[in-house]
Design a protein around this motif. Structure first.
Motif, PDB file in Angstrom:
ATOM      1  N   LEU C 141      40.556  36.356  29.846  1.00 30.21           N
ATOM      2  CA  LEU C 141      41.222  37.502  30.480  1.00 30.21           C
ATOM      3  C   LEU C 141      41.644  37.145  31.896  1.00 30.21           C
ATOM      4  O   LEU C 141      40.793  36.942  32.756  1.00 30.21           O
ATOM      5  CB  LEU C 141      40.291  38.705  30.506  1.00 30.21           C
ATOM      6  N   PRO C 142      42.940  37.081  32.161  1.00 29.52           N
ATOM      7  CA  PRO C 142      43.360  36.707  33.519  1.00 29.52           C
ATOM      8  C   PRO C 142      43.043  37.823  34.517  1.00 29.52           C
ATOM      9  O   PRO C 142      43.175  39.004  34.192  1.00 29.52           O
ATOM     10  CB  PRO C 142      44.868  36.513  33.387  1.00 29.52           C
ATOM     11  N   PRO C 143      42.613  37.446  35.714  1.00 29.67           N
ATOM     12  CA  PRO C 143      42.300  38.438  36.748  1.00 29.67           C
ATOM     13  C   PRO C 143      43.467  39.371  37.041  1.00 29.67           C
ATOM     14  O   PRO C 143      43.254  40.521  37.429  1.00 29.67           O
ATOM     15  CB  PRO C 143      41.981  37.586  37.975  1.00 29.67           C
ATOM     16  N   ILE C 144      44.703  38.889  36.828  1.00 32.53           N
ATOM     17  CA  ILE C 144      45.824  39.777  37.144  1.00 32.53           C
ATOM     18  C   ILE C 144      45.897  40.936  36.167  1.00 32.53           C
ATOM     19  O   ILE C 144      46.573  41.925  36.422  1.00 32.53           O
ATOM     20  CB  ILE C 144      47.187  39.042  37.193  1.00 32.53           C
ATOM     21  N   VAL C 145      45.196  40.833  35.021  1.00 35.28           N
ATOM     22  CA  VAL C 145      45.123  41.968  34.105  1.00 35.28           C
ATOM     23  C   VAL C 145      43.865  42.783  34.389  1.00 35.28           C
ATOM     24  O   VAL C 145      43.895  44.014  34.461  1.00 35.28           O
ATOM     25  CB  VAL C 145      45.108  41.478  32.636  1.00 35.28           C
ATOM     26  N   PRO C 148      43.812  45.146  37.983  1.00 34.63           N
ATOM     27  CA  PRO C 148      44.467  46.457  37.943  1.00 34.63           C
ATOM     28  C   PRO C 148      43.851  47.403  36.917  1.00 34.63           C
ATOM     29  O   PRO C 148      43.799  48.607  37.145  1.00 34.63           O
ATOM     30  CB  PRO C 148      45.922  46.132  37.567  1.00 34.63           C
ATOM     31  N   LEU C 149      43.342  46.843  35.804  1.00 30.31           N
ATOM     32  CA  LEU C 149      42.707  47.700  34.800  1.00 30.31           C
ATOM     33  C   LEU C 149      41.451  48.353  35.364  1.00 30.31           C
ATOM     34  O   LEU C 149      41.230  49.557  35.196  1.00 30.31           O
ATOM     35  CB  LEU C 149      42.331  46.869  33.573  1.00 30.31           C
ATOM     36  N   VAL C 247      44.510  37.745  44.554  1.00 27.96           N
ATOM     37  CA  VAL C 247      44.941  38.791  43.628  1.00 27.96           C
ATOM     38  C   VAL C 247      44.143  40.064  43.855  1.00 27.96           C
ATOM     39  O   VAL C 247      44.719  41.144  43.994  1.00 27.96           O
ATOM     40  CB  VAL C 247      44.819  38.311  42.168  1.00 27.96           C
TER      41      VAL C 247
END
Lengths: 282, 517, 306
Positions: C141-145, C148-149, C247
């Motif tokens: 799971l990329p931190p950029i997802v 924000p989640l 991020v």
């Protein structure tokens, strides 16, 4: 290498499922963008920022482009970039580690000390500086990313070389008076390739993630090209109102990473098992 | 460019029995400086507006009203402006604000050692350009005090928009007695002294800029707020989350995709305001293929502005065929109305063919734009429209710095650009004058246009001047050096219990006018 | 030991110099300059600005000037934040990044090693399977997802935690979790593998055959050796967590150093970019040195001064 793959395949049903998934992703990345009725940059003026429908299975983005097409086009680009970066890191890391390990002694010490020192570089920062400097060319950028991510590989290859160097057949070649470079190229490197490729697999996810990170900072590939990083970064900004913009590309990326990681692990397990069988530890 | 909009205003989710007196604002980014003479960004303007008071200022509706000057008079020839300062004007440390302070401020702004990047705002003043270039002494500047509270400004040529120009921080007074004691550190909290409705209380970089009410402000009685916190919310999503979580009372920008949800669920928070501004495409007229006016015209004709504003942007942006935003008051555009789209497309193809770009050898171009925000969707739409006339467009995005660096150096074919700020036609039409310099990115040069603009500059009568400007616009745009697209809409979320937040085309909302209900 | 540390220190200094040099010339090679705004800058004004920051000198002279300044502990004035020096900016941003990064490291190492050990001590059991799958998922799971989640769910929708800012320990929780997740997974995987392997080692098998209690075997014979790789992973993990916070700083509006760096790089704020790179490189070098020292303490097999 073939034995390794067979061993990895035999690892578990889960591994086989991941292998199948990865094959499917790669196949679709090759076929889907061209097979789709929508172009990568084609705008559907009547469906801008719309959810999944019969017309657009994955929905459309904020510019009205088909997300199914773009997700697979993104797969194509992201996977190519990841392969490129990984190949560069292998092209540097494998010879570097092999040379250090094979020559040993002072050469080895100096080369590995340089690797240790390089570990202290703030890589994320260097990558951003590289983007800012080379921003115009994404391929150049990934060559650069590869060029800064070869350290692990170099260490591992060195360790393997140390082991191979003392194998009987290498000793024999040496006794027969073969020149060092011949031994290195003919006997040492070919025997390293298996493990090296396995460990290179493990750098692949890192490069894919690096791409998404760069895209999030707004420094990714140029439109209208699509990459998973760009799609996810755009999607993450729209996720409150348009979940589909994030969900589809993110699922694709996550499942691909999952598959690559699992396969890499299985390959490594297989490698270790073989090593354990061949030579009792210590 | 309207990337970092700014706002003012309030907190929601607070169960205040009595009206709150603090305000938490998402300001769109970190100020680079709070020195009014060194500032460069709109988000800095927002804070500086609250800290300082220029000779003129704006009211809650954005109209020009007296500021530190209670009144002013202009000589017949339009060259001499005499300002009467308020007798009660004081710095926040109690020192009186005098005409000498303004003389000092204007000289400081234009001194080469200040290196003020917006010094040219004051070039209409006599001697300003020479002083700024270091070729004339500071005393050559046409600003002098003729009494403690009377300031005289002499202009190089008539400039009817001076009262408007003076609302910007470049025209603000600065406290000589503090700057001479503290040097460059004078903008630090605890040291800074200002003459506006608020004073600087704290500034933690990338965290917050905090202001407190200035009890010595001439109109302090009318100021309701005691504390203002400006947060540098550079990420629109982060700002939006913080607003929704009740951590901010007003934000100047939020993700465009949320408009639908907001207008359904929080309509009383949503403020969409047309900003006096123009987004346009600029062609590099110094190089192929856009040295050919026919090619520029073809590309202009192929663009459907309505489709861009109504389908892509969807926030109420106004399509604008002229370079001067339609909302500029008193200005009557002389442009001919556009033909229907099929006729336009046919004409465009014909022009391209005449210029040698046929279906066999199609025109291939690169369109540059700025990374981030929704400008991407707009550029994609434009590329698709150009595809309709057989033009193959490659897109290229870069961060703001790089984008404009490329434009100044002429390293582009066609690019996105934007202009905003003043509410007068000349501000926009200056862009195409051949000796304007960098911001005439496309290096457009047309003798007829220049001649009309020069006549306008020399004309002291406003109505005459506007007529000449309209004529110039029609003459210039007939050569299609740029394709004007639309005026921006600023998207703000403002707590509904905040009063005094009045939509205005400048999108300025002085905190001194705001209050909690 | 002292000689070893001195030699490592000298190498570190050379590394640092190399980092400074690379970063200096890289940022200067980037197109655009610190004074490219969108509005016109008259030639004279630009010349004034360039002279004020010595940008009119040859690059190599500027490099020398920078090193001299650095020798005095001065990182110079910031090009972009005209009212602050780089020293001041770093002093304000570093505590935030250290806070978030440190908390994330504690979370990742603490929970990761614990989960890995639990899984590894009972290989093949349901708990092991669960932890392994979670770890692989965590890595995917990329931190950029994730970031924000987390903000959307826990701050905006549920309202349990702040959505942004840096005002209390509660503000650090969500960003630290988002930052820690992939490393938590990495620590867990690493530890699980080593523990499982150690369990199969001959001396452990012998100990078990002798009928020693499982708890004693785990604490005495398995964990001490099996945790060593996790200790050496602390170095790279700390480096990545410290530098990888851009991020989450962006998503959670944290006033940390990562944002200074990104803003600086985009605005060609040469001194700020160099300053942050130097601070981070120094931190990473120091941390690696500390981890190495710790490692030699823990592992008697390592002989120094070879």
């Amino acid at each position: 290498m073939r034995g390794l793959l067979r061993a990895a395949w035999a690892h578990s049903a889960w591994t086989r499922a991941c292998a199948a998934l990865l094959c499917a992703v790669v196949a679709l990345a090759v076929i889907a963008p061209d097979a789709s009725p929508w172009g990568v940059d084609e705008i559907d003026w009547d469906a801008i920022d719309r959810g999944p429908s019969a017309r657009h299975w994955f929905g459309t983005d904020s510019a009205g482009r088909d997300l199914l097409t773009r997700s697979w086009a993104g797969a194509r680009l992201s996977l190519s970039l990841a392969l490129l970066g990984t190949a560069v890191s292998a092209a540097i890391g494998i010879p570097y580690g092999a040379i250090a390990g094979y020559f040993g002694g002072r050469v080895d010490q100096a080369m590995m000390r340089a690797v240790d020192a390089t570990y202290a570089l703030p890589f994320v920062f260097l990558v951003i500086l590289l983007v800012v400097a080379f921003g115009r060319n994404v391929y150049l950028l990934f060559i650069a990313i590869g060029a800064v991510s070869w350290l692990d590989l170099a260490r591992i290859v060195r360790g393997q070389t140390l082991a191979v160097r003392n194998e009987l057949y290498v000793e024999a070649a040496r006794a027969l008076g073969a020149p060092r470079t011949t031994i290195l190229l003919r006997h040492v490197i070919p025997n390293l390739l298996g493990p090296a490729i396995v460990y290179a697999t493990l750098t692949l996810p890192g490069v894919i993630l690096a791409e998404s990170f760069i895209s999030f900072l707004g420094l990714g590939v140029q439109e209208p090209q699509a990459s998973w990083g760009v799609l996810i970064a755009d999607g993450a900004r729209e996720m409150q109102g348009s979940w589909w913009q994030l969900a589809f590309p993110a699922t694709l990326l996550a499942s691909t990473l999952l598959a690559v990681n699992t396969l890499g692990d299985a390959l490594r397990d297989a490698l270790n098992r073989r090593a354990t069988l061949a030579a009792p530890r210590e | 460019m309207v990337i970092a909009a700014c706002v003012a205003a309030s907190a929601w989710g607070a169960n205040a029995a009595e009206a709150r007196t603090d305000l938490r604002i998402g300001n769109g980014g970190e100020p680079q400086t709070l020195d009014p003479h060194r500032y460069n960004l709109r988000l800095e303007e927002a804070i500086l507006n609250d800290l300082f008071l220029g000779l003129t200022t704006f009211n809650a509706s954005g109209d020009i009203v007296p500021g530190a000057a209670a009144s002013w008079a202009v000589s017949e020839d339009g060259l001499t402006w005499t300002f009467q300062l308020r007798q009660e004007g004081k710095w926040s440390d109690g020192h009186p604000v005098t005409a000498e302070d303004f003389v000092y401020a204007f000289r400081r702004l234009l001194a080469p050692s200040t290196a003020a990047s917006l010094a040219h705002f004051m070039y209409p003043i006599r001697g300003a350009a020479a002083v700024n270039a270091g070729t004339a002494p500071a005393a050559a500047l046409g600003v002098r005090a003729s009494g403690d509270h009377e300031l005289v400004i002499e202009l190089a040529r008539p400039f009817p928009f001076l009262a408007e120009r003076l609302i910007y921080p470049t025209g603000y007074p600065v406290p000589r007695h503090v700057i001479e004691a503290a040097g460059d550190g004078w903008t630090k909290p605890g040291t800074m002294v200002s003459n506006g409705a608020f004073t600087l209380h704290d500034w933690r970089p990338q965290a917050v800029v905090e202001l407190r009410k200035n009890p010595r402000f001439f109109d302090a009685e009318a100021v309701a707020l005691e504390r203002i916190a400006y947060y540098p919310t550079s990420d629109a999503n982060a700002a939006y989350n913080r607003y929704r979580a009740g951590e901010l009372d007003a934000i100047g920008n939020f993700p465009a995709g949320e408009i639908g949800w907001l207008s359904k669920n929080m309509p009383e928070h949503l403020r969409l305001t047309p900003l006096v501004s123009i987004m346009y495409l600029v062609y590099n007229t110094a190089a192929a293929p856009f040295e050919d006016a026919r090619v520029r015209e073809a590309l202009s004709l192929a663009i459907d502005r309505q489709l861009i504003t109504a389908r892509v942007l969807k926030s109420g942006e106004q399509p604008n065929a002229g370079l001067v935003p339609a909302m500029v008051p008193g200005y009557q555009s002389a442009l001919a109305p556009a033909a229907e789209r099929p006729a336009r497309l046919a004409r465009a193809r014909q022009l391209l063919g005449a210029a040698g770009h046929t279906a066999e050898a199609p025109l291939e171009i690169t369109l540059r734009y700025i990374s981030g925000g929704e400008s991407k969707a707009v550029q994609l739409a434009i590329a698709a429209m150009w595809k309709d006339i057989g033009v193959a467009t490659t897109l290229h995005h870069a961060d703001l710095k790089t984008h404009f660096a490329d434009l100044r150096q002429g390293e582009f074919q066609v690019a996105q650009a934007g202009w905003f700020g003043e509410n007068n036609a000349q501000h926009y039409l200056d862009l195409l004058v051949s000796d304007t310099g960098d911001v005439n990115y496309g290096q457009f040069s047309d003798a007829a246009y220049d001649a009309l603009m020069r006549r306008a500059y020399a004309e002291p009568e406003l109505a005459e001047r506007l007529a000449l400007l309209a004529q110039a616009e029609a003459v210039g745009l007939a050569k299609h050096p740029v394709t004007p697209l639309y005026s921006v809409t600023t998207r703000a979320l403002v707590h509904p219990r905040i009063t005094g937040w009045i939509a205005n085309p400048r999108n300025v909302h002085g905190a001194r006018y705001l209050a909690w209900r | 030991m002292a000689a070893y540390l001195a030699r490592r220190g000298a190498t570190s200094l050379m590394t640092l110099l190399a980092v400074i040099t690379v970063a200096f010339f890289l940022i200067r090679a980037a197109p655009g300059g610190p004074f490219d705004g969108e509005r016109r800058l008259p030639a004279q004004v630009e010349a004034n600005l360039r002279a004020a920051y010595h940008l009119d000198e040859p690059l190599i002279a500027q490099y020398g000037r920078y090193l001299l300044m650095l020798g005095r502990g001065d990182l110079g004035p910031s090009f972009r934040s005209k009212d602050f020096t780089v020293n001041e900016l770093i002093a304000s941003g570093l505590p935030v990044s250290l806070n978030v990064g440190g908390f994330a490291l504690a979370l990742a190492a603490g929970l990761g090693i614990a989960a890995g050990a639990v899984a590894g001590l009972r290989p093949g059991r349901r708990l092991d399977r669960g932890i392994t799958v979670a770890a692989v998922a965590g890595l995917a799971l990329p931190p950029i997802v994730v970031a924000p989640l987390l903000a959307l769910v826990f701050a905006v929708t549920l309202g349990w935690l702040p959505a942004g800012g840096f005002e209390s320990p509660r503000h650090v929780l969500l960003p630290a979790v988002a930052l820690a997740l992939p490393y938590l997974a990495a620590f867990a995987r690493l530890t699980r593998g080593e523990v499982a392997e150690a369990l199969a080692a001959p001396h452990v098998v012998t100990a078990r055959a002798k009928g020693l209690p499982a708890r004693r075997i785990a604490l005495r014979h398995v964990l001490p050796t099996a945790l060593l790789p996790a200790v050496s992973f602390l170095g790279p993990a700390a480096a990545a967590l410290l530098t990888g916070s851009m991020v989450v700083e962006e998503v959670f509006a944290l006033p940390g150093l990562g944002r200074h760096f990104v803003q600086g790089a985009l605005n060609r704020d040469y001194t700020l970019v160099l300053g942050t790179v130097i601070v981070y490189a120094t931190l990473i070098l120091a941390f690696n040195l500390a981890v190495d020292a710790l490692y030699t303490r823990l592992d008697p097999r390592i002989r120094l001064g070879r």
